[in-house]
Design a protein around this motif. Sequence first.
Motif, PDB file in Angstrom:
ATOM      1  N   ILE A 172       0.835  -1.208   0.000  1.00  0.00           N
ATOM      2  CA  ILE A 172       0.000   0.000   0.000  1.00  0.00           C
ATOM      3  C   ILE A 172       0.866   1.253   0.000  1.00  0.00           C
ATOM      4  O   ILE A 172       0.667   2.173  -0.805  1.00  0.00           O
ATOM      5  N   TRP A 173       1.842   1.303   0.893  1.00  0.00           N
ATOM      6  CA  TRP A 173       2.723   2.471   0.950  1.00  0.00           C
ATOM      7  C   TRP A 173       3.641   2.547  -0.266  1.00  0.00           C
ATOM      8  O   TRP A 173       4.010   3.637  -0.717  1.00  0.00           O
ATOM      9  N   GLY A 174       3.996   1.397  -0.803  1.00  0.00           N
ATOM     10  CA  GLY A 174       4.870   1.388  -1.970  1.00  0.00           C
ATOM     11  C   GLY A 174       4.262   2.045  -3.188  1.00  0.00           C
ATOM     12  O   GLY A 174       4.991   2.515  -4.075  1.00  0.00           O
ATOM     13  N   GLY A 175       2.928   2.082  -3.230  1.00  0.00           N
ATOM     14  CA  GLY A 175       2.278   2.749  -4.348  1.00  0.00           C
ATOM     15  C   GLY A 175       2.646   4.217  -4.435  1.00  0.00           C
ATOM     16  O   GLY A 175       2.727   4.785  -5.532  1.00  0.00           O
ATOM     17  N   ARG A 176       2.899   4.838  -3.299  1.00  0.00           N
ATOM     18  CA  ARG A 176       3.290   6.254  -3.296  1.00  0.00           C
ATOM     19  C   ARG A 176       4.628   6.455  -4.002  1.00  0.00           C
ATOM     20  O   ARG A 176       4.786   7.374  -4.808  1.00  0.00           O
ATOM     21  N   TYR A 177       5.570   5.611  -3.712  1.00  0.00           N
ATOM     22  CA  TYR A 177       6.888   5.724  -4.335  1.00  0.00           C
ATOM     23  C   TYR A 177       6.819   5.349  -5.815  1.00  0.00           C
ATOM     24  O   TYR A 177       7.325   6.079  -6.686  1.00  0.00           O
ATOM     25  N   SER A 178       6.214   4.215  -6.102  1.00  0.00           N
ATOM     26  CA  SER A 178       6.206   3.717  -7.477  1.00  0.00           C
ATOM     27  C   SER A 178       5.427   4.621  -8.411  1.00  0.00           C
ATOM     28  O   SER A 178       5.860   4.885  -9.544  1.00  0.00           O
TER      29      SER A 178
END
Length: 301
Positions: free
Chosen positions: A91-97
Amino acid sequence: MTTATVRTPPTTTWRHRSQFRLATRALARDKVAVGALVVLTLVVLVAVFAPLISPYDPLLGDPTMRLLPPGTPGHPLGLDGQGRDILSRLIWGGRYSLSVAIVPVLCAGVVALALGMVAGYSGGRWGELVMRVLDVVFAFPIVLFAIAIAAVLGPGLVNSMLAIGITLVPYMARVVYTATVQESAKDYVEAARAAGLTEVEILGKQLLPNVLSPLVVYATTLAGLVIVLAAGLSFLGVGITPPAPDWGVMTSDGRQVLLEGYAHVATIPGLMIFIVAIAFNLLGDGIRDALDPHKQTGSRT
């Protein structure tokens, strides 16, 4: 007594609005493109509201629960090698990607729009100089070029976006240049000159709306490539660095335990990268078909 000439430049506003409505309707009829748009919208919303919906801290883990499989109570996607909840990191990785996928495309698009339009409209030595300089970049594969720039700049989110943005400019500028040359030869541009519009007005009011269409299509398709490229940079260690919950970082972490039978650690973020990349490509195809007047009456099934 002389009468002042009132300049009445030809307007294409009504035509652009009509084309936009037709394109919107055609896109709405394309079930594949609409499905891709829904997927991307959900991913963006999940990333935006990550602090509210993430069940755990993506950086904190429990070593006693490391590498537990999907379906573990309280951890539907399992845990990674440090006992961190994979769902929370996803979920948080979506912000970076998504940031690395969208921001460089937007910034490169602005630079490419300026370079391509000026070079394509002015022509002559200036146009040739700009395009020849950009053509030099085409001698390098896009992936190797991005890796080289990222290696020089160093790892990190900002440097990754900068490396990818620099890599994309020549490709996007070529699309803008070609569209500008084609549109500049059409009758409405000659009519605008005859009406007394300045060069800036012709570029901004007449050419820009028509040049934007192919650029938007190409940029949407590029976003799918960029999200894979950004994940690759993180996987190689020249992009976003651990412990950031980036999908590429997660895949790289999972590689270390892949042969030990814990395939879910690398497979789940890898599938997410695949799904989002495909969604961007399908949406780009849908926008391209929607903007094509020969296809606006039909839809893909």
